[in-house]
Design an enzyme around this catalytic site. Structure first.
Site, PDB file in Angstrom:
ATOM      1  CE  LYS A 224      -9.191   4.849  36.517  1.00  0.00           C
ATOM      2  NZ  LYS A 224      -8.262   3.825  36.066  1.00  0.00           N
TER       3      LYS A 224
ATOM      4  CD  GLU B 220      -2.525  -1.864  39.971  1.00  0.00           C
ATOM      5  OE1 GLU B 220      -3.766  -1.890  39.976  1.00  0.00           O
ATOM      6  OE2 GLU B 220      -1.856  -0.869  40.309  1.00  0.00           O
TER       7      GLU B 220
ATOM      8  CG  LEU C   6      -6.727   2.282  40.722  1.00  0.00           C
ATOM      9  CD1 LEU C   6      -6.457   3.707  41.189  1.00  0.00           C
ATOM     10  CD2 LEU C   6      -7.253   2.290  39.296  1.00  0.00           C
TER      11      LEU C   6
ATOM     12  CE1 TYR D  51      -6.039   7.228  34.844  1.00  0.00           C
ATOM     13  CE2 TYR D  51      -7.846   6.323  33.568  1.00  0.00           C
ATOM     14  CZ  TYR D  51      -6.629   6.161  34.188  1.00  0.00           C
ATOM     15  OH  TYR D  51      -6.016   4.932  34.167  1.00  0.00           O
TER      16      TYR D  51
HETATM   17  N1  PDD Z   1      -7.983   1.129  34.315  1.00  0.00           N
HETATM   18  N2  PDD Z   1      -5.393  -1.090  38.091  1.00  0.00           N
HETATM   19  C1  PDD Z   1      -5.011  -0.147  37.209  1.00  0.00           C
HETATM   20  C2  PDD Z   1      -3.587   0.280  37.196  1.00  0.00           C
HETATM   21  C3  PDD Z   1      -5.962   0.432  36.354  1.00  0.00           C
HETATM   22  O1  PDD Z   1      -5.593   1.395  35.497  1.00  0.00           O
HETATM   23  C4  PDD Z   1      -7.307  -0.003  36.403  1.00  0.00           C
HETATM   24  C5  PDD Z   1      -8.379   0.575  35.519  1.00  0.00           C
HETATM   25  C6  PDD Z   1      -7.648  -1.007  37.331  1.00  0.00           C
HETATM   26  C7  PDD Z   1      -9.061  -1.502  37.485  1.00  0.00           C
HETATM   27  O2  PDD Z   1      -9.882  -0.527  38.072  1.00  0.00           O
HETATM   28  P1  PDD Z   1     -11.456  -0.475  37.776  1.00  0.00           P
HETATM   29  O3  PDD Z   1     -11.979  -1.817  38.134  1.00  0.00           O
HETATM   30  O4  PDD Z   1     -11.950   0.583  38.688  1.00  0.00           O
HETATM   31  O5  PDD Z   1     -11.627  -0.167  36.316  1.00  0.00           O
HETATM   32  C8  PDD Z   1      -6.671  -1.512  38.169  1.00  0.00           C
HETATM   33  C9  PDD Z   1      -8.927   1.773  33.434  1.00  0.00           C
HETATM   34  C10 PDD Z   1      -9.987   0.843  32.935  1.00  0.00           C
HETATM   35  C11 PDD Z   1      -8.160   2.472  32.333  1.00  0.00           C
HETATM   36  O6  PDD Z   1      -7.147   3.089  32.662  1.00  0.00           O
HETATM   37  O7  PDD Z   1      -8.564   2.424  31.169  1.00  0.00           O
END
Ligand code: PDD
Length: 286
Positions: free
Chosen positions: A147, A180, A205, A33
């Site tokens: 992801k 994270e 991620l 996703y």
């Molecule tokens: N999540 N780390 C994890 C485990 C994440 O699920 C996310 C993002 C990030 C940050 O990635 P980005 O900057 O590309 O949004 C880091 C999204 C927002 C979610 O699952 O809703």
């Protein structure tokens, strides 16, 4: 106004939209996703998110369900239909529907779903006060760079955070290092003013927001290090913050109930939030 979801070529009323019970996303979390922010009707860091989607698909040996430019048109069409100015678009691609069997089905058409949600991208109170995080063991699989929709560990972690009155849970690896957040990347500012965030590997991620912040930091001549840090180092840090598509840069002012420095959002966190916001409405928007 009706709200629509995009499901395999059709724009359906959100409440009635669904996929088959034998969709492999439902049965095996066999899918990936993306979450892309919509700010003022435009997409933030779209190219980065779609590049990462392509990478995630490749790791699962899935093909793009449609050409990337067509997918971008569908995203825009859904945003238009739902009249979203500020919010997110969620895209999910699974291996499709097939009788339950762990091995890849021989002929299944990938499922493509998109939804949008309106959201306040500038929650003034949270930004002004900063947010709390708690720390929890990182119990996830070893390919956190993908992801994937397999988010059970994050669901449990976020629930634990919520029950502790915290916004996010920072996950700790077996060496005692912060990996994270459950849905965000973790950052600190050291005593000598250096920005630190974990290096991109299979352990985290690689956030698209994270990458843009690092680019902005480099442009501003800020000192930064991509390396692991311990919970103890985070507790003693001058500042801490988290980043994601939905939160941008969000100051972290308490870790496990203890204040970070004086317990107020630090100047670098505030400056980077402003820089990222300007970027999101300007050069980073499409
Ligand atoms: N999540 N780390 C994890 C485990 C994440 O699920 C996310 C993002 C990030 C940050 O990635 P980005 O900057 O590309 O949004 C880091 C999204 C927002 C979610 O699952 O809703």
């Amino acid at each position: 106004m009706p709200r629509y979801a995009y499901v395999n070529g059709r724009y359906l009323p959100h409440d009635a939209a669904g996929v088959h019970i034998e969709d492999r996303g439902f049965q095996f979390a066999d899918g990936v996703y993306e979450v892309v922010t919509i700010q003022g009707g435009r997409l933030v860091d779209e190219a980065g998110h779609l590049d990462r989607l392509g990478r995630s698909l490749g790791e699962l040996r899935l093909a793009w369900p449609m050409d990337r430019p067509v997918l971008q048109q569908v995203m825009r069409q859904l945003i238009r239909r739902n009249r979203v100015r500020d919010g997110i678009i969620y895209l999910q691609i699974t291996r499709g529907t097939a009788a339950r069997d762990f091995r890849f089905p021989e002929a299944a058409t990938p499922t493509l779903v998109m939804t949008t949600r309106r959201m306040n991208l500038d929650p003034a109170r949270q930004v002004a006060a900063g947010v709390d995080v708690v720390t929890i063991p990182d119990i996830r699989w070893k390919r956190r760079d993908i992801k994937s929709v397999a988010l059970l560990a994050q669901v449990l972690g976020k629930q634990q955070a919520a029950e502790a009155g915290a916004f996010e849970a920072w996950q700790i690896d077996e060496e005692g290092m912060v990996t994270e957040g459950c849905s965000s990347n973790a950052w600190i500012v050291t005593g000598d003013g250096r920005l630190v965030t974990r290096d991109a590997s299979t352990m985290i991620l690689n956030g698209i927001t994270r990458q843009s912040i690092l680019r902005l930091a480099a442009e501003q001549g800020l000192q930064f290090e991509e390396r692991a840090f311990t919970v103890d180092e985070a507790r003693r840090a001058r500042e801490a913050f988290l980043s994601s598509a939905t939160t941008y840069v969000m100051p972290v002012t308490r870790i496990d109930g203890r204040p970070v420095a004086d317990g107020k959002p630090g100047p670098l966190s505030r400056k980077l939030r402003e820089s990222y916001r300007s970027y999101a409405v300007g050069a980073g928007a499409s």
